[in-house]
Design a protein around this motif. Structure first.
Motif, mmCIF file in Angstrom:
data_model
loop_
_atom_site.group_PDB
_atom_site.id
_atom_site.type_symbol
_atom_site.label_atom_id
_atom_site.label_comp_id
_atom_site.label_asym_id
_atom_site.label_seq_id
_atom_site.Cartn_x
_atom_site.Cartn_y
_atom_site.Cartn_z
ATOM 1 N N TRP A 1 15.383 -16.017 53.747
ATOM 2 C CA TRP A 1 15.586 -17.436 52.986
ATOM 3 C C TRP A 1 14.234 -17.177 51.787
ATOM 4 C CZ3 TRP A 1 18.305 -21.144 53.621
ATOM 5 C CH2 TRP A 1 19.347 -21.292 53.958
ATOM 6 N N THR A 2 14.646 -17.730 50.981
ATOM 7 C CA THR A 2 13.323 -17.973 49.221
ATOM 8 C C THR A 2 14.014 -19.298 49.582
ATOM 9 O OG1 THR A 2 14.820 -15.799 47.722
ATOM 10 C CG2 THR A 2 13.829 -18.119 46.879
ATOM 11 N N VAL B 1 23.133 -22.677 49.065
ATOM 12 C CA VAL B 1 21.512 -22.998 48.686
ATOM 13 C C VAL B 1 21.447 -24.210 49.248
ATOM 14 C CG1 VAL B 1 20.276 -24.000 46.299
ATOM 15 C CG2 VAL B 1 21.763 -22.281 46.983
ATOM 16 N N LEU B 2 20.625 -24.864 50.410
ATOM 17 C CA LEU B 2 20.225 -25.846 50.852
ATOM 18 C C LEU B 2 19.375 -27.221 50.094
ATOM 19 C CD1 LEU B 2 20.148 -25.058 54.438
ATOM 20 C CD2 LEU B 2 22.141 -25.241 53.648
ATOM 21 N N VAL B 3 19.744 -28.060 49.551
ATOM 22 C CA VAL B 3 19.238 -28.732 49.079
ATOM 23 C C VAL B 3 18.729 -30.162 49.684
ATOM 24 C CG1 VAL B 3 18.778 -30.129 46.797
ATOM 25 C CG2 VAL B 3 19.539 -28.144 46.492
ATOM 26 N N SER B 4 17.009 -30.209 50.004
ATOM 27 C CA SER B 4 16.825 -31.862 50.495
ATOM 28 C C SER B 4 16.545 -32.985 49.951
ATOM 29 C CB SER B 4 15.836 -30.926 51.556
ATOM 30 O OG SER B 4 14.502 -30.898 51.095
ATOM 31 N N ILE B 5 16.131 -33.953 50.111
ATOM 32 C CA ILE B 5 15.397 -35.178 49.888
ATOM 33 C C ILE B 5 14.784 -35.807 50.634
ATOM 34 C CG2 ILE B 5 16.900 -35.959 47.525
ATOM 35 C CD1 ILE B 5 17.937 -37.843 48.776
ATOM 36 N N GLY B 6 13.676 -36.468 50.242
ATOM 37 C CA GLY B 6 12.892 -37.231 51.084
ATOM 38 C C GLY B 6 11.072 -36.298 51.225
ATOM 39 N N VAL C 1 18.659 -19.688 49.691
ATOM 40 C CA VAL C 1 17.966 -20.614 49.495
ATOM 41 C C VAL C 1 17.991 -22.199 49.713
ATOM 42 C CG1 VAL C 1 17.229 -20.986 47.116
ATOM 43 C CG2 VAL C 1 17.911 -19.273 47.302
ATOM 44 N N TYR C 2 16.377 -22.309 49.897
ATOM 45 C CA TYR C 2 16.093 -24.289 49.730
ATOM 46 C C TYR C 2 15.344 -24.584 49.364
ATOM 47 C CZ TYR C 2 13.534 -27.501 53.040
ATOM 48 O OH TYR C 2 13.939 -29.281 52.967
ATOM 49 N N LEU C 3 15.592 -25.093 48.620
ATOM 50 C CA LEU C 3 15.037 -25.818 47.315
ATOM 51 C C LEU C 3 14.868 -27.084 47.838
ATOM 52 C CD1 LEU C 3 14.469 -26.531 44.511
ATOM 53 C CD2 LEU C 3 15.967 -27.221 43.826
#
Length: 313
Positions: A147-148, A115-120, A172-174
């Motif tokens: 990828w979801t 699970v990749l979780v980005s901010i910005g 998963v990319y959030l």
């Protein structure tokens, strides 16, 4: 209920409302680590301090690699291959653009879920300049199969989407943002119909919804909301289009990122498409505020209203 009780409950409600997407992410993952021994967090300095309490409880499953984003993804891939469920986190360009080769090989090519979780977001913090901006992130991940991709528009949606993602072994990319809608919407499969109309369909992705609703308040269009853009809800779009196939796509990242998905959904239906998002024709070199960047890209309510009205005419 006493006045003190009422004030206490009101304060708690306000506190819950004021939680940011990043805080919702940290709280959700930290709590999940207490019940699921598979979950591990990998950071590259960004937000490492936010997981201090979780690190104290689970020192072997909270790993900070320092300012080494490629290593962060490599470590996440290795953890996944051992049976763990890694969560990697950083600013969008440091999580997606800089270590893209590792995402492609150490995760995708190895069939290692994370699970990749980005901010910005695209430009949430323009004070830091172009180094902290990545409007092409979703388009980049979209080049990889399987990828979801979630683009929540509210912190409560973050909790639901993340909880579901942690329970799988998928890639998963959030994509988190400081921008958010006034309320949360359902996060299940497919689009949510927020408003119905007859002149066309506007698809609002994530935190663009409130601006879209303001821009179309006097326009007879259907507004669909998407917190998940991959997989794209082809059937939902086809059902909403009906007899007037004018489609406006509003995304908070690179303009036209999901245009090919609209084309696929309506492959057998003559249609018109207006794709709105972060402009491709020029790079904004000014700092300013995120709201000022919205104006430059036409993603503020006034800019959206003008573009949509022109298209509908």
């Amino acid at each position: 209920m006493t006045a003190a009780d009422f004030q206490g409950k009101t304060a708690l409600a306000l506190k819950a409302t004021d939680v940011t997407m990043r805080e919702a992410f940290v709280e959700t993952v930290s709590a999940a680590m207490d019940t699921d021994p598979r979950i591990a967090v990998v950071t590259a300095d960004i937000s490492a301090g936010n997981f201090g309490a979780a690190r104290a409880r689970h020192p072997s499953r909270v790993i900070n690699v320092g300012i080494r984003e490629q290593a962060m993804i490599g470590v996440a891939g290795g953890l996944a291959l051992t049976g763990l469920r890694p969560v990697a986190h950083s600013y969008t360009p440091f999580l997606i653009e800089r270590p893209f080769e590792q995402i492609k090989l150490d995760l995708g090519h190895q069939d290692a879920g994370a699970v990749l979780v980005s901010i910005g977001g695209s430009y949430d913090d323009p004070v830091w300049g172009r180094t902290h901006q990545a409007p092409g992130d979703v388009a980049l991940i979209d080049t990889l199969p399987g990828w979801t991709i979630h683009v929540p528009g509210h912190q409560d949606e973050v909790r639901e989407l993340l909880t579901a993602a942690l329970a799988t072994d998928d890639c998963v990319y959030l994509r988190l943002s400081t921008r958010r809608n006034a309320r949360a919407y359902p996060t299940g499969a497919g689009f949510t119909t927020v408003r119905s109309g007859s002149r066309g369909v506007v698809v609002a992705v994530g935190p663009t919804l409130d601006a879209v609703l303001a821009a179309t308040s006097t326009v007879d269009v259907t507004v669909l909301y998407a917190a998940t853009v991959r997989p794209f809800d082809h059937a939902g779009l086809r059902a909403a289009v009906g007899a007037n196939p004018n489609v406006v796509l509003v995304e908070p990242y690179l303009q036209g990122t999901s245009a090919h998905e609209v084309a696929t959904a309506l492959a057998d239906t003559p249609h018109r498409l207006l794709a709105l998002g972060v402009r491709r024709d020029s790079e904004v070199r000014a700092y300013g505020t995120a709201e000022q960047h919205d104006v430059v890209h036409g993603l503020d309510p006034a800019g959206l209203a003008e573009s949509i009205a022109r298209f509908m005419r």
